[in-house]
Design a protein around this motif. Structure first.
Motif, PDB file in Angstrom:
ATOM      1  N   THR A  29      16.996 -52.024  99.930  1.00 54.36           N
ATOM      2  CA  THR A  29      17.193 -52.340 100.966  1.00 54.36           C
ATOM      3  C   THR A  29      15.751 -52.763 101.834  1.00 54.36           C
ATOM      4  OG1 THR A  29      17.463 -50.332 102.086  1.00 54.36           O
ATOM      5  CG2 THR A  29      19.442 -51.056 101.353  1.00 54.36           C
ATOM      6  N   ASP A  30      14.796 -52.118 101.541  1.00 56.10           N
ATOM      7  CA  ASP A  30      13.535 -52.447 102.105  1.00 56.10           C
ATOM      8  C   ASP A  30      12.904 -53.628 101.323  1.00 56.10           C
ATOM      9  OD1 ASP A  30      13.475 -50.553 100.016  1.00 56.10           O
ATOM     10  OD2 ASP A  30      11.160 -50.353 100.549  1.00 56.10           O
ATOM     11  N   LEU A  31      13.129 -54.052 100.487  1.00 53.79           N
ATOM     12  CA  LEU A  31      12.582 -55.102  99.579  1.00 53.79           C
ATOM     13  C   LEU A  31      13.084 -56.589  99.914  1.00 53.79           C
ATOM     14  CD1 LEU A  31      12.235 -53.259  96.356  1.00 53.79           C
ATOM     15  CD2 LEU A  31      10.693 -53.217  98.321  1.00 53.79           C
ATOM     16  N   ALA A  32      13.868 -56.560 100.806  1.00 53.97           N
ATOM     17  CA  ALA A  32      14.339 -58.088 101.076  1.00 53.97           C
ATOM     18  C   ALA A  32      13.548 -58.865 101.663  1.00 53.97           C
ATOM     19  CB  ALA A  32      15.719 -58.058 101.861  1.00 53.97           C
ATOM     20  N   ASP A  33      13.701 -60.221 101.314  1.00 55.19           N
ATOM     21  CA  ASP A  33      12.677 -61.131 101.903  1.00 55.19           C
ATOM     22  C   ASP A  33      13.223 -61.545 103.215  1.00 55.19           C
ATOM     23  OD1 ASP A  33      14.413 -63.219 101.420  1.00 55.19           O
ATOM     24  OD2 ASP A  33      13.236 -63.710  99.245  1.00 55.19           O
ATOM     25  N   SER A  34      12.459 -62.448 103.972  1.00 53.60           N
ATOM     26  CA  SER A  34      12.860 -63.174 105.129  1.00 53.60           C
ATOM     27  C   SER A  34      14.098 -63.994 105.147  1.00 53.60           C
ATOM     28  CB  SER A  34      11.880 -63.620 105.789  1.00 53.60           C
ATOM     29  OG  SER A  34      11.230 -64.788 105.238  1.00 53.60           O
ATOM     30  N   LEU A  35      14.411 -64.285 103.790  1.00 52.65           N
ATOM     31  CA  LEU A  35      15.625 -65.550 103.859  1.00 52.65           C
ATOM     32  C   LEU A  35      16.783 -64.792 103.566  1.00 52.65           C
ATOM     33  CD1 LEU A  35      13.864 -67.746 101.271  1.00 52.65           C
ATOM     34  CD2 LEU A  35      13.946 -67.959 103.511  1.00 52.65           C
ATOM     35  N   GLY A  36      16.824 -63.369 103.639  1.00 54.05           N
ATOM     36  CA  GLY A  36      18.003 -62.484 103.586  1.00 54.05           C
ATOM     37  C   GLY A  36      18.970 -62.735 102.353  1.00 54.05           C
ATOM     38  N   GLY A  37      18.070 -62.970 101.099  1.00 55.43           N
ATOM     39  CA  GLY A  37      18.752 -62.994  99.973  1.00 55.43           C
ATOM     40  C   GLY A  37      18.925 -61.752  99.435  1.00 55.43           C
ATOM     41  N   ILE A  38      20.067 -61.581  98.288  1.00 55.44           N
ATOM     42  CA  ILE A  38      20.315 -60.312  97.949  1.00 55.44           C
ATOM     43  C   ILE A  38      19.335 -59.759  96.578  1.00 55.44           C
ATOM     44  CG2 ILE A  38      22.716 -60.043  98.415  1.00 55.44           C
ATOM     45  CD1 ILE A  38      23.217 -60.676  95.248  1.00 55.44           C
ATOM     46  N   HIS A  39      18.502 -60.874  96.277  1.00 57.65           N
ATOM     47  CA  HIS A  39      17.578 -60.560  95.184  1.00 57.65           C
ATOM     48  C   HIS A  39      15.894 -60.113  95.552  1.00 57.65           C
ATOM     49  CE1 HIS A  39      20.512 -61.329  91.963  1.00 57.65           C
ATOM     50  NE2 HIS A  39      20.672 -62.225  92.710  1.00 57.65           N
ATOM     51  N   PRO A  40      15.762 -59.226  95.778  1.00 53.50           N
ATOM     52  CA  PRO A  40      14.343 -58.823  96.400  1.00 53.50           C
ATOM     53  C   PRO A  40      13.270 -59.508  95.746  1.00 53.50           C
ATOM     54  CG  PRO A  40      15.293 -57.022  95.123  1.00 53.50           C
ATOM     55  CD  PRO A  40      16.273 -57.599  95.134  1.00 53.50           C
ATOM     56  N   GLY A  41      12.266 -59.763  96.551  1.00 52.93           N
ATOM     57  CA  GLY A  41      11.174 -60.774  96.195  1.00 52.93           C
ATOM     58  C   GLY A  41      10.115 -59.779  95.536  1.00 52.93           C
ATOM     59  N   TYR A  42      10.170 -58.410  95.694  1.00 46.00           N
ATOM     60  CA  TYR A  42       9.297 -57.557  95.151  1.00 46.00           C
ATOM     61  C   TYR A  42       9.622 -57.004  93.815  1.00 46.00           C
ATOM     62  CZ  TYR A  42       7.580 -58.189  99.838  1.00 46.00           C
ATOM     63  OH  TYR A  42       7.243 -58.495 101.249  1.00 46.00           O
ATOM     64  N   LYS A  43       9.496 -57.756  92.893  1.00 42.60           N
ATOM     65  CA  LYS A  43       9.916 -57.346  91.361  1.00 42.60           C
ATOM     66  C   LYS A  43       9.189 -56.111  90.854  1.00 42.60           C
ATOM     67  CE  LYS A  43      13.067 -60.611  91.286  1.00 42.60           C
ATOM     68  NZ  LYS A  43      14.306 -60.400  91.981  1.00 42.60           N
ATOM     69  N   TRP A  44       7.963 -56.210  91.246  1.00 42.68           N
ATOM     70  CA  TRP A  44       7.164 -55.110  90.612  1.00 42.68           C
ATOM     71  C   TRP A  44       7.735 -53.716  91.152  1.00 42.68           C
ATOM     72  CZ3 TRP A  44       4.671 -51.849  93.979  1.00 42.68           C
ATOM     73  CH2 TRP A  44       4.433 -52.313  95.441  1.00 42.68           C
ATOM     74  N   GLU A  45       7.938 -53.577  92.557  1.00 41.36           N
ATOM     75  CA  GLU A  45       8.552 -52.466  93.209  1.00 41.36           C
ATOM     76  C   GLU A  45       9.992 -52.037  92.466  1.00 41.36           C
ATOM     77  OE1 GLU A  45       8.816 -48.683  95.234  1.00 41.36           O
ATOM     78  OE2 GLU A  45       6.929 -50.010  94.606  1.00 41.36           O
ATOM     79  N   VAL A  46      10.758 -52.942  92.164  1.00 35.11           N
ATOM     80  CA  VAL A  46      12.036 -52.628  91.508  1.00 35.11           C
ATOM     81  C   VAL A  46      11.793 -51.973  90.326  1.00 35.11           C
ATOM     82  CG1 VAL A  46      13.992 -53.912  90.699  1.00 35.11           C
ATOM     83  CG2 VAL A  46      13.164 -54.689  92.739  1.00 35.11           C
TER      84      VAL A  46
END
Length: 172
Positions: A29-46
């Motif tokens: 939930t903390d990794l979402a980008d400003s576009l509000g998509g369900i796929h987080p942009g911070y893949k390394w943290e995932v």
């Protein structure tokens, strides 16, 4: 119909898979980008969080914390709802040091309103003006919320609601 509750309900459905052996779930939930998509942009943290699950679960590495706070119980006394969480290997914190965000409460009328929440030891106390006796609490129950309740290990709390339907699906 897609609503702001669609994604939280989807996450809740995914959580049912945890009943199966050798399954795990991370919170992003903390990794979402400003576009509000369900796929987080911070893949390394995932990937890092998934690696923690493997180290703690599959490889049984001691002292590896793989999950953030997970709701366990609700107790109401007067106008305050007290939430307890499963042990996380650390303490509850506000990630940004600000008041906790993402909590709502409902009284007997079933109408959820924004709530104030504060950490007290290993519990979170939640209340809202106008709700004399809470009957349900929700946390992170909106698709674009980025709540700040975390473990001191840097892992976010799993969104939840205490007003879940009585009939739960069991996966066997």
């Amino acid at each position: 119909m897609i609503t702001p509750e669609t994604l939280p309900r989807f996450r809740e459905a995914q959580e049912l898979a945890l009943q199966l052996p050798r399954t795990g779930m991370i919170v992003t939930t903390d990794l979402a980008d400003s576009l509000g998509g369900i796929h987080p942009g911070y893949k390394w943290e995932v990937g890092r969080r998934l690696a923690l699950l493997a180290l703690a679960g599959t490889y049984k590495q001691p002292n590896v914390v793989a999950t953030g706070p997970v709701f366990r119980s609700l107790k109401v006394k007067g106008a305050v709802a007290t939430l307890t969480f499963a042990p996380t290997g650390g303490r509850l914190v506000s990630k940004d040091g600000k008041p906790l965000t993402g909590f709502t409460v409902a009284g007997a009328d079933g109408v959820f309103v924004p709530a104030q929440a504060r950490i007290e030891g290993s519990q979170v106390l939640v209340s809202a003006p106008g709700v004399a006796r809470p009957v349900a609490v929700r946390f992170g129950w909106h698709e674009v919320l980025q709540p700040n309740l975390f473990s001191d290990q840097g892992l976010p709390a799993r969104p939840f609601r205490t007003n879940q339907p009585e009939a739960r699906v069991s996966i066997r």
